[in-house]
Motif scaffolding. Sequence first.
Motif, PDB file in Angstrom:
ATOM      1  N   GLY A 262       1.113  -1.199  -0.067  1.00 30.53           N
ATOM      2  CA  GLY A 262       0.498   0.098   0.033  1.00 30.53           C
ATOM      3  C   GLY A 262       0.669   0.777  -0.257  1.00 30.53           C
ATOM      4  O   GLY A 262       2.093   1.367   0.077  1.00 30.53           O
ATOM      5  N   SER A 263       0.623   2.162   0.063  1.00 27.76           N
ATOM      6  CA  SER A 263       0.990   4.307  -0.348  1.00 27.76           C
ATOM      7  C   SER A 263       0.994   4.055  -1.582  1.00 27.76           C
ATOM      8  O   SER A 263       1.398   6.132  -1.240  1.00 27.76           O
ATOM      9  N   ALA A 264       1.585   3.213  -2.915  1.00 28.07           N
ATOM     10  CA  ALA A 264       1.278   3.705  -3.581  1.00 28.07           C
ATOM     11  C   ALA A 264       0.699   2.714  -4.584  1.00 28.07           C
ATOM     12  O   ALA A 264       0.240   1.161  -3.398  1.00 28.07           O
ATOM     13  N   ALA A 265       0.797   2.776  -5.770  1.00 29.61           N
ATOM     14  CA  ALA A 265       0.314   0.951  -6.487  1.00 29.61           C
ATOM     15  C   ALA A 265       1.289   0.556  -6.874  1.00 29.61           C
ATOM     16  O   ALA A 265       2.652   0.588  -7.807  1.00 29.61           O
ATOM     17  N   LEU A 266       1.197  -0.206  -7.006  1.00 30.98           N
ATOM     18  CA  LEU A 266       2.603  -1.413  -6.947  1.00 30.98           C
ATOM     19  C   LEU A 266       2.012  -1.860  -8.036  1.00 30.98           C
ATOM     20  O   LEU A 266       1.246  -2.696  -8.727  1.00 30.98           O
ATOM     21  N   ILE A 283      -1.704  -8.516  -1.523  1.00 39.06           N
ATOM     22  CA  ILE A 283      -3.025  -8.290  -2.184  1.00 39.06           C
ATOM     23  C   ILE A 283      -2.219  -6.567  -2.022  1.00 39.06           C
ATOM     24  O   ILE A 283      -1.703  -6.161  -1.099  1.00 39.06           O
ATOM     25  N   GLU A 284      -3.840  -5.527  -1.989  1.00 36.46           N
ATOM     26  CA  GLU A 284      -2.991  -4.123  -1.985  1.00 36.46           C
ATOM     27  C   GLU A 284      -3.997  -3.593  -1.318  1.00 36.46           C
ATOM     28  O   GLU A 284      -5.796  -3.617  -1.389  1.00 36.46           O
ATOM     29  N   ARG A 285      -4.298  -2.719  -0.443  1.00 38.75           N
ATOM     30  CA  ARG A 285      -4.928  -1.990   0.627  1.00 38.75           C
ATOM     31  C   ARG A 285      -4.439  -0.684  -0.057  1.00 38.75           C
ATOM     32  O   ARG A 285      -3.644   0.329  -0.164  1.00 38.75           O
ATOM     33  N   THR A 289      -3.176   9.525   4.010  1.00 41.19           N
ATOM     34  CA  THR A 289      -3.581   9.315   5.931  1.00 41.19           C
ATOM     35  C   THR A 289      -4.212  10.531   6.749  1.00 41.19           C
ATOM     36  O   THR A 289      -4.964   9.751   7.905  1.00 41.19           O
ATOM     37  N   GLU A 290      -5.084  10.821   5.735  1.00 42.85           N
ATOM     38  CA  GLU A 290      -6.105  11.579   6.558  1.00 42.85           C
ATOM     39  C   GLU A 290      -8.152  10.645   6.337  1.00 42.85           C
ATOM     40  O   GLU A 290      -8.791  11.166   7.013  1.00 42.85           O
ATOM     41  N   THR A 291      -8.067   9.133   5.528  1.00 44.84           N
ATOM     42  CA  THR A 291      -8.651   8.385   5.715  1.00 44.84           C
ATOM     43  C   THR A 291      -8.607   6.917   6.992  1.00 44.84           C
ATOM     44  O   THR A 291      -9.206   6.528   6.808  1.00 44.84           O
TER      45      THR A 291
END
Length: 487
Positions: A262-266, A283-285, A289-291
């Motif tokens: 996560g944090s950016a697209a793999l 797997i991606e999530r 920061t705001e959500t």
Amino acid sequence: MSSLFPALAPAATAAADRPALRFGERSLTYAELAAAAGGTAGRIGAAGRVAVWATPALETAVAVVAALLAGVPAVPLNPKSGDKELAHILSDSEPSLVLAAPGGELPPALAGLERVDVDVDARGPVRAPGDDRAGAGDPALVVYTSGTTGPPKGAVIPRRALTTTLDALADAWAWTGDDVLVHGLPLFHVHGLVLGVLGPLRRGGSVRHLGRFSPEGAARELNAGATMLFGVPTMYHRIAEALPGDPELAKALAGARLLVSGSAALPVHDHERIAAATGRRVIERYGMTETLMNTSVRADGEPRAGTVGVPLPGVELRLVEDDGTPIAETDGESVGEIQVRGANLFTEYLNRPDATAAAFTGDGFFRTGDMAVRDPDGYVRIVGRKATDLIKSGGYKIGAGEIENALLEHPGVREAAVTGEPDPDLGERIVAWIVPADPAAPPSLDALADHVAGRLAPHKRPRVLRLLDTLPRNDMGKIMKRALSHD
Ligand code: MCA
Ligand code: AMP
């Protein structure tokens, strides 16, 4: 035994003698963590806000847990922050004191603050002065995050958002107290701190932090009982690069229960290389920061490269047109901005009512700025972002305007524009387009990189320098970034 952390980690009491945190050779059980954090919480007293010098160390985790116990919001500081960034965060958040590991000097910007050294060996009585008292809507963390222009904004994250997001992830990932997480993420952002430290604690499980990420470190821990790995795409890219020559790494990943990016697209290429070498799918999530976390591929769902899965329980997610009209189609083609609503959201940007108001719609949805489509089965596929002036490099969000302002403070720079260009390792790399003050003696990339690293942070430094005679501008004098070619 009375409850150790009743509000934030209800499972901790039952896990009292089990390992909670391990950083290198040092570790704490839940009972030890409760004593150490309780001792520090007692020293925080009734502070308004506390800064945490967030090195990748045991003390940082204890400090944040102590602040939560005290019911006092914590402001994690990047220990590599440059002077300008640090001064901004301190004047904006006005902490009463700074929690830090004993020893080691803090930068002059922190000199005026009372320093409280975190003693991880404290074994006094467990004190939780504010854990019960603090309400779900009270602020737990203030995490600084870059926007397109100006200095970073402090996202105020309430206690309710932490518990909501972590419980939603537990549901999506079948995350339990038996899980042992390994990661090497920084502890001053949501990914490493909330998911990576508070996540295992809420479940009564444990985390082993690598101090500094390496594929070898991840392999070692996964081969020694760790069940989950969290990382940014750059980390999985480095794993994918290392896999062909490293059977231990392949074995480690093959045996993991869950690999999460996560944090950016793999990139799909890295997904596929890892799957081919290990038989396991990352797997991606998707979060912010705001959500905190909005969507994930579920552990019991179909892993699909290039998607971030389905909305987490309790998260309302919609795609909207430019004019705010919701997009009903789930055709994998209709692109709209992602807007989200739920108990996982932040409450405000500290001291920025204007920015807070602009971030929400009239009906309380947060405008993420991320553009996406939805597949027929509801999977969300992120296809881009609204702002061209936000760069994601190594999983860090970086505002172009902030770097431009820093570059303009360099005597060798007359004009500056900053863009991101594709990078196989970092996702995007920062490019500085510079009109030098003296064309005969332009500044070097190293000089500009050092300047930005020293003012802001090393991950915000330009990696490429392009010199120009003039910047392309429209009739209004605005720089036309799209005319800056990366060829
Ligand atoms: C190099 N260095 C310098 C300079 N050049 N220092 C000062 N001045 C210079 N001119 C130093 C760096 O500080 C660093 O030090 C080392 O050289 C290497 O730097 P760099 O190339 O930037 O590091 P890297 O090894 O390439 O880092 C890749 C990384 C890192 C490890 C993947 O980008 C990273 O940790 N990313 C995680 C970002 C993250 O957690 N994002 C979450 C936010 P040293 O060697 O001492 O380190 S997003 C979020 O939270 C949301 C909610 C979400 O969805 O997750
Ligand atoms: P930050 O503001 O640093 O918390 O970063 C949040 C941003 O990271 C989001 O708005 C997205 O653009 C991006 N992001 C996070 N997770 C993913 C993901 N799995 N795929 C694509 N982008 C992501």
